[in-house]
Scaffold this active site. Sequence first.
Site, PDB file in Angstrom:
ATOM      1  N   GLU A 155       0.798  -1.229   0.000  1.00  0.00           N
ATOM      2  CA  GLU A 155       0.000   0.000   0.000  1.00  0.00           C
ATOM      3  C   GLU A 155       0.836   1.288   0.000  1.00  0.00           C
ATOM      4  OE1 GLU A 155      -2.893  -0.282   3.129  1.00  0.00           O
ATOM      5  OE2 GLU A 155      -3.661  -2.190   2.417  1.00  0.00           O
ATOM      6  N   ASN A 164       2.194  -4.564  -3.426  1.00  0.00           N
ATOM      7  CA  ASN A 164       0.808  -4.981  -3.166  1.00  0.00           C
ATOM      8  C   ASN A 164      -0.029  -3.740  -2.866  1.00  0.00           C
ATOM      9  OD1 ASN A 164      -0.958  -7.251  -2.802  1.00  0.00           O
ATOM     10  ND2 ASN A 164      -0.857  -6.976  -0.576  1.00  0.00           N
ATOM     11  N   HIS A 177      -9.939  -6.501  -1.821  1.00  0.00           N
ATOM     12  CA  HIS A 177     -10.951  -6.329  -0.772  1.00  0.00           C
ATOM     13  C   HIS A 177     -12.058  -5.479  -1.399  1.00  0.00           C
ATOM     14  CE1 HIS A 177      -8.406  -7.976   2.327  1.00  0.00           C
ATOM     15  NE2 HIS A 177      -7.447  -7.135   2.028  1.00  0.00           N
ATOM     16  N   GLU A 230      -5.692 -10.739  -1.735  1.00  0.00           N
ATOM     17  CA  GLU A 230      -6.395 -10.717  -0.438  1.00  0.00           C
ATOM     18  C   GLU A 230      -7.908 -10.623  -0.647  1.00  0.00           C
ATOM     19  OE1 GLU A 230      -4.884  -7.640   2.163  1.00  0.00           O
ATOM     20  OE2 GLU A 230      -2.853  -7.855   1.400  1.00  0.00           O
ATOM     21  N   ASP A 281     -11.761 -10.658  -0.636  1.00  0.00           N
ATOM     22  CA  ASP A 281     -13.019 -10.944   0.052  1.00  0.00           C
ATOM     23  C   ASP A 281     -14.106 -10.097  -0.594  1.00  0.00           C
ATOM     24  OD1 ASP A 281     -12.028  -8.551   1.351  1.00  0.00           O
ATOM     25  OD2 ASP A 281     -11.452  -9.718   3.110  1.00  0.00           O
TER      26      ASP A 281
HETATM   27  C1  XIL Z   1      -5.368  -7.327   8.189  1.00  0.00           C
HETATM   28  C2  XIL Z   1      -5.597  -8.588   9.003  1.00  0.00           C
HETATM   29  O1  XIL Z   1      -6.507  -9.390   8.330  1.00  0.00           O
HETATM   30  C3  XIL Z   1      -6.134  -8.226  10.381  1.00  0.00           C
HETATM   31  O2  XIL Z   1      -6.223  -9.385  11.190  1.00  0.00           O
HETATM   32  C4  XIL Z   1      -5.244  -7.187  11.032  1.00  0.00           C
HETATM   33  O3  XIL Z   1      -5.818  -6.770  12.250  1.00  0.00           O
HETATM   34  C5  XIL Z   1      -5.034  -5.986  10.146  1.00  0.00           C
HETATM   35  O4  XIL Z   1      -4.529  -6.419   8.876  1.00  0.00           O
HETATM   36  N1  XIL Z   1      -4.417  -5.181   3.693  1.00  0.00           N
HETATM   37  C6  XIL Z   1      -3.370  -6.005   4.013  1.00  0.00           C
HETATM   38  C7  XIL Z   1      -3.506  -7.025   5.089  1.00  0.00           C
HETATM   39  O5  XIL Z   1      -2.355  -5.971   3.313  1.00  0.00           O
HETATM   40  O6  XIL Z   1      -2.295  -7.284   5.754  1.00  0.00           O
HETATM   41  C8  XIL Z   1      -4.556  -6.623   6.062  1.00  0.00           C
HETATM   42  O7  XIL Z   1      -4.746  -7.686   6.984  1.00  0.00           O
HETATM   43  C9  XIL Z   1      -5.844  -6.255   5.377  1.00  0.00           C
HETATM   44  C10 XIL Z   1      -5.636  -5.081   4.452  1.00  0.00           C
END
Ligand code: XIL
Length: 428
Positions: free
Chosen positions: A189, A232, A268, A297, A299
Amino acid sequence: MVHRFVADGLRIDFGSRRFRRTAFSSGRLRTLVRGLLVGVALSGFAGSARPAHGLPPGALKEASAASGFPFGVAVDTDTTGARLALAASEFTSVTAENAMKWGTLSPSSGAYDFTAADAFVGWASAQGHRIRGHTLFWSRLNGMPGWLEAEVNASPDPQATLTQLMQAHASSVVGRYAGQIAQWDVVNEPLETLGPNLDPANFFFATLGESYLDIAFAAAHAADPNAQLFLNETVVEDFPQKLPGLVSLVQGLQSRGVPIHGVGLQGHFFFNPPDIEQLRADILALAALGVVVEFTEVDIRLPLFAGYADPLGAQAAAYQALTSLCVEIVACVGMTVWGVDDGDTWLDAFSLTAPDAPNQPLLFDAAQMQKPAYEAVVAGLQQVPATVPALSLAGSALALVALLVAGVRGMRNRQRAQRVRHRRVGTR
Ligand code: XIL
């Protein structure tokens, strides 16, 4: 062309651009040939209908392995029991949800605790899973060690101190797992959340400027020259205006000879379901730079489909479309969901999405039963080009020859990649 899925099944245009794919892994070729044979009996292909009952356990892992397309899951330190068993039996790739973040590994200055990370890598290796390393340099949420900022700012030369600490961190962590971890999210990020520029609130950027990325990638590469190194990024999916920033960032790194091999699109889907055509354009724009892309990642929240007649079906369609898209584009080399089941999603605790809890964004429900999304992903992994069944017999024969040629080429590439991986992992 806007291709959007709707409730109660798929409405996705499987247009001729599917033939953009030019090379197939041997697994993908097998799937395609099987698809061709099945296809002649079908009048068209628009995604398989959902069977009344779930798929046999392990179907996802089998489909992933057969297609040669890694399908992964995030596993946390408290992932145990039936949930961990699913992570083992249903996926082929795995990411540590938190165990490898700098803040977790180094709670106090100069000290590392690799207990959880080692246990994770040991478990993942025993499963034969590919491992994605996540993440070296991330200044949001739980990415940063609590001590880092104060220590750097109190030093006489903050830039030199941070550079040295970053190099030591990459060396310790990437070096420790060299040969075991296939890919690293080196920088997480770097862009501002909603825009194309580097995030001024990012501590690394604020201290070192853009060169922090150069330092990060160079250090990771030095620690494991065989690892695939990723940048990422988040919510590019929702805010396509970030893409030009991402593209020019990667171009800048490349022009300076920085070893970057991939871009992760986190996936996400906070605000909207996937816009498949937008994502296709995003992936192709990145692939044109010569980097690979993964959805790292994923969802897809169920509340996004609240107004739909069949929200679970619509969620499934979104998952299938996303999986198919990635499988279809050669440069899109893997996909990972951010958690095993709906009882284990970070979204239910994250401030932005917690008000909508339960977000139910994953492939298994909270009782660890398959959801329609599970079957949809399996179907996505088994996807065959839609245009094939519609071809004439002569056209089919020609297509088969072309696919075989492409498949042999893909098989060679895959064997080469496997040799490299075996050399690195030293197992299987
Ligand atoms: C999140 C985890 O899922 C949580 O358990 C933690 O509290 C915070 O981080 N982007 C990312 C991940 O790159 O590492 C993050 O994971 C979600 C957003």
